[in-house]
Design a protein around this motif. Structure first.
Motif, mmCIF file in Angstrom:
data_model
loop_
_atom_site.group_PDB
_atom_site.id
_atom_site.type_symbol
_atom_site.label_atom_id
_atom_site.label_comp_id
_atom_site.label_asym_id
_atom_site.label_seq_id
_atom_site.Cartn_x
_atom_site.Cartn_y
_atom_site.Cartn_z
ATOM 1 N N MET A 1 29.623 25.000 36.950
ATOM 2 C CA MET A 1 30.429 25.343 35.604
ATOM 3 C C MET A 1 30.518 26.788 36.292
ATOM 4 S SD MET A 1 30.903 22.548 34.035
ATOM 5 C CE MET A 1 30.556 23.045 32.139
ATOM 6 N N SER A 2 31.531 27.554 35.480
ATOM 7 C CA SER A 2 31.990 28.619 35.350
ATOM 8 C C SER A 2 31.837 29.587 34.094
ATOM 9 C CB SER A 2 33.318 28.443 36.660
ATOM 10 O OG SER A 2 33.233 28.500 37.628
ATOM 11 N N ASP A 3 32.120 30.656 34.754
ATOM 12 C CA ASP A 3 32.448 31.743 33.270
ATOM 13 C C ASP A 3 32.970 32.208 33.350
ATOM 14 O OD1 ASP A 3 29.222 31.358 31.719
ATOM 15 O OD2 ASP A 3 28.154 32.649 34.022
ATOM 16 N N VAL A 4 33.908 32.378 31.853
ATOM 17 C CA VAL A 4 35.361 33.441 31.839
ATOM 18 C C VAL A 4 34.510 34.729 30.817
ATOM 19 C CG1 VAL A 4 37.416 33.337 31.804
ATOM 20 C CG2 VAL A 4 36.720 31.249 32.100
ATOM 21 N N THR A 5 35.718 35.576 31.306
ATOM 22 C CA THR A 5 35.404 36.939 30.969
ATOM 23 C C THR A 5 36.808 37.739 30.372
ATOM 24 O OG1 THR A 5 32.828 37.497 32.110
ATOM 25 C CG2 THR A 5 34.237 39.282 30.702
ATOM 26 N N ILE A 6 36.720 37.707 29.285
ATOM 27 C CA ILE A 6 38.445 38.632 28.833
ATOM 28 C C ILE A 6 38.055 40.021 28.519
ATOM 29 C CG2 ILE A 6 39.849 38.329 27.662
ATOM 30 C CD1 ILE A 6 39.544 35.298 27.060
ATOM 31 N N GLU A 7 38.524 41.236 29.284
ATOM 32 C CA GLU A 7 37.302 42.676 28.781
ATOM 33 C C GLU A 7 39.470 43.102 28.730
ATOM 34 O OE1 GLU A 7 36.492 46.641 30.788
ATOM 35 O OE2 GLU A 7 36.647 45.277 32.060
ATOM 36 N N TYR A 8 38.803 43.528 27.231
ATOM 37 C CA TYR A 8 40.610 44.574 26.166
ATOM 38 C C TYR A 8 40.039 45.199 25.951
ATOM 39 C CZ TYR A 8 38.308 42.978 22.891
ATOM 40 O OH TYR A 8 36.922 42.860 20.836
ATOM 41 N N CYS A 9 40.709 46.393 25.545
ATOM 42 C CA CYS A 9 40.934 47.852 25.324
ATOM 43 C C CYS A 9 41.332 47.685 24.046
ATOM 44 C CB CYS A 9 42.276 48.491 25.791
ATOM 45 S SG CYS A 9 42.357 50.148 25.704
ATOM 46 N N VAL A 10 40.485 48.472 23.779
ATOM 47 C CA VAL A 10 39.943 48.397 21.561
ATOM 48 C C VAL A 10 40.936 48.931 21.228
ATOM 49 C CG1 VAL A 10 38.090 49.227 20.175
ATOM 50 C CG2 VAL A 10 37.587 47.705 21.836
ATOM 51 N N GLY A 13 44.751 47.838 20.920
ATOM 52 C CA GLY A 13 45.085 47.117 19.702
ATOM 53 C C GLY A 13 44.774 45.456 20.684
ATOM 54 N N PHE A 14 44.307 45.244 21.902
ATOM 55 C CA PHE A 14 44.762 43.724 22.536
ATOM 56 C C PHE A 14 43.642 42.814 22.546
ATOM 57 C CE2 PHE A 14 46.247 46.667 26.428
ATOM 58 C CZ PHE A 14 47.038 46.496 25.634
ATOM 59 N N ARG A 15 42.990 43.142 20.634
ATOM 60 C CA ARG A 15 42.131 42.793 20.278
ATOM 61 C C ARG A 15 42.383 40.774 19.852
ATOM 62 N NH1 ARG A 15 39.025 41.996 14.725
ATOM 63 N NH2 ARG A 15 40.851 42.723 14.457
ATOM 64 N N GLU A 16 43.031 40.269 19.206
ATOM 65 C CA GLU A 16 44.167 39.398 18.927
ATOM 66 C C GLU A 16 44.867 39.025 20.162
ATOM 67 O OE1 GLU A 16 43.997 38.008 15.729
ATOM 68 O OE2 GLU A 16 43.187 39.514 14.771
ATOM 69 N N ARG A 17 44.843 39.882 20.710
ATOM 70 C CA ARG A 17 46.289 39.113 22.430
ATOM 71 C C ARG A 17 44.760 38.537 23.115
ATOM 72 N NH1 ARG A 17 48.975 41.846 27.097
ATOM 73 N NH2 ARG A 17 50.555 42.092 25.531
ATOM 74 N N ALA A 18 43.588 38.728 23.304
ATOM 75 C CA ALA A 18 42.183 37.919 23.677
ATOM 76 C C ALA A 18 41.418 36.972 23.108
ATOM 77 C CB ALA A 18 41.192 39.478 23.827
ATOM 78 N N HIS A 43 41.059 52.275 28.034
ATOM 79 C CA HIS A 43 42.041 52.920 28.929
ATOM 80 C C HIS A 43 43.013 51.620 29.222
ATOM 81 C CE1 HIS A 43 39.497 56.192 29.558
ATOM 82 N NE2 HIS A 43 38.773 55.506 29.652
ATOM 83 N N GLY A 44 43.446 50.914 28.412
ATOM 84 C CA GLY A 44 44.242 49.767 28.910
ATOM 85 C C GLY A 44 44.290 48.420 28.810
ATOM 86 N N VAL A 45 43.036 48.745 29.918
ATOM 87 C CA VAL A 45 42.552 47.572 30.226
ATOM 88 C C VAL A 45 42.730 46.042 29.759
ATOM 89 C CG1 VAL A 45 40.130 46.909 29.464
ATOM 90 C CG2 VAL A 45 40.176 46.451 31.642
ATOM 91 N N PHE A 46 43.457 45.548 29.915
ATOM 92 C CA PHE A 46 43.304 43.606 29.580
ATOM 93 C C PHE A 46 42.956 42.901 31.233
ATOM 94 C CE2 PHE A 46 44.878 39.392 28.268
ATOM 95 C CZ PHE A 46 43.902 39.592 27.105
ATOM 96 N N ARG A 47 41.337 42.507 31.656
ATOM 97 C CA ARG A 47 41.766 41.311 32.429
ATOM 98 C C ARG A 47 40.541 40.366 32.447
ATOM 99 N NH1 ARG A 47 38.877 45.587 34.852
ATOM 100 N NH2 ARG A 47 36.919 45.440 34.068
ATOM 101 N N VAL A 48 40.771 39.270 33.082
ATOM 102 C CA VAL A 48 40.037 38.225 32.968
ATOM 103 C C VAL A 48 39.551 37.691 34.589
ATOM 104 C CG1 VAL A 48 40.508 35.741 32.843
ATOM 105 C CG2 VAL A 48 41.748 37.569 31.483
ATOM 106 N N ASP A 49 38.054 37.430 34.490
ATOM 107 C CA ASP A 49 37.176 37.763 35.540
ATOM 108 C C ASP A 49 36.680 35.909 35.493
ATOM 109 O OD1 ASP A 49 37.970 39.531 36.475
ATOM 110 O OD2 ASP A 49 35.786 40.641 35.486
#
Length: 76
Positions: A1-10, A13-18, A43-49
């Protein structure tokens, strides 16, 4: 099983997208993953790991929820 992380820029206003992306990942892959975590950033981050490996980063790829879910599925 895996872990997914969504990092978003507060500040951006990327919270709803995340949250929408988190929901899409859970809807399609809930039985195949251990967790989908939302991580605040700036700093504009929106990343999925997936397990620490980046599968989507804003600025490198177009934002497409279905494509991101497919990339997550491919890494599982």
């Amino acid at each position: 099983m895996s872990d997914v992380t969504i990092e978003y820029c507060v500040p951006c206003g990327f919270r709803e997208r995340a949250i929408a992306l988190q929901r899409a990942i859970l809807n399609g892959l809930e039985r195949d993953i251990d967790s989908v975590a939302l991580v605040t950033g700036d700093h504009g981050v929106f990343r999925v790991d997936v397990d620490g490996e980046t599968v989507y980063a804003k600025g490198e790829d177009d934002y497409d929820v279905d494509a991101i879910v497919r990339e997550v599925r491919a890494r599982l």
